[in-house]
Design a protein around this motif. Sequence first.
Motif, PDB file in Angstrom:
ATOM      1  N   ARG A 124      -8.109  -3.174   2.827  1.00  0.00           N
ATOM      2  CA  ARG A 124      -7.310  -3.198   4.048  1.00  0.00           C
ATOM      3  C   ARG A 124      -5.862  -3.550   3.691  1.00  0.00           C
ATOM      4  O   ARG A 124      -5.155  -4.175   4.476  1.00  0.00           O
TER       5      ARG A 124
ATOM      6  N   LYS B 276      -3.191  -1.705   3.432  1.00  0.00           N
ATOM      7  CA  LYS B 276      -2.176  -1.092   4.294  1.00  0.00           C
ATOM      8  C   LYS B 276      -1.965  -1.935   5.552  1.00  0.00           C
ATOM      9  O   LYS B 276      -0.832  -2.133   5.990  1.00  0.00           O
ATOM     10  N   GLU B 277      -3.053  -2.441   6.133  1.00  0.00           N
ATOM     11  CA  GLU B 277      -2.957  -3.273   7.336  1.00  0.00           C
ATOM     12  C   GLU B 277      -2.188  -4.563   7.045  1.00  0.00           C
ATOM     13  O   GLU B 277      -1.327  -4.972   7.833  1.00  0.00           O
ATOM     14  N   HIS B 278      -2.506  -5.194   5.936  1.00  0.00           N
ATOM     15  CA  HIS B 278      -1.847  -6.446   5.580  1.00  0.00           C
ATOM     16  C   HIS B 278      -0.377  -6.205   5.215  1.00  0.00           C
ATOM     17  O   HIS B 278       0.485  -7.029   5.544  1.00  0.00           O
TER      18      HIS B 278
ATOM     19  N   ARG C   2       1.467  -5.821   8.430  1.00  0.00           N
ATOM     20  CA  ARG C   2       1.623  -7.125   9.078  1.00  0.00           C
ATOM     21  C   ARG C   2       2.808  -7.884   8.481  1.00  0.00           C
ATOM     22  O   ARG C   2       3.531  -8.584   9.182  1.00  0.00           O
TER      23      ARG C   2
END
Length: 74
Positions: free
Chosen positions: A6, A8-10, A13
């Motif tokens: 994950r 890309k999500e972090h 963020r």
Amino acid sequence: MPLYNRLKEHRARLGVNQQELGRLAGVSRQTISQIERGDYSPSVTLALKLAAICCVRVEDIFTYQEDKNDERAE
């Protein structure tokens, strides 16, 4: 490959692009891109560094799942 991430999500963020995350981690933008696509499994050292940059645990970014179709003889 049974390693999912994950990243890309972090990264989103944190508000940084692949180039900036690569610079922070000491790797190229291409390496970050390959990790996010699942085409490259980072070393333990790089995984720990990425987690530290994102202020999360390694397990929050990377997940290993056994391939159920893998019928290796034991």
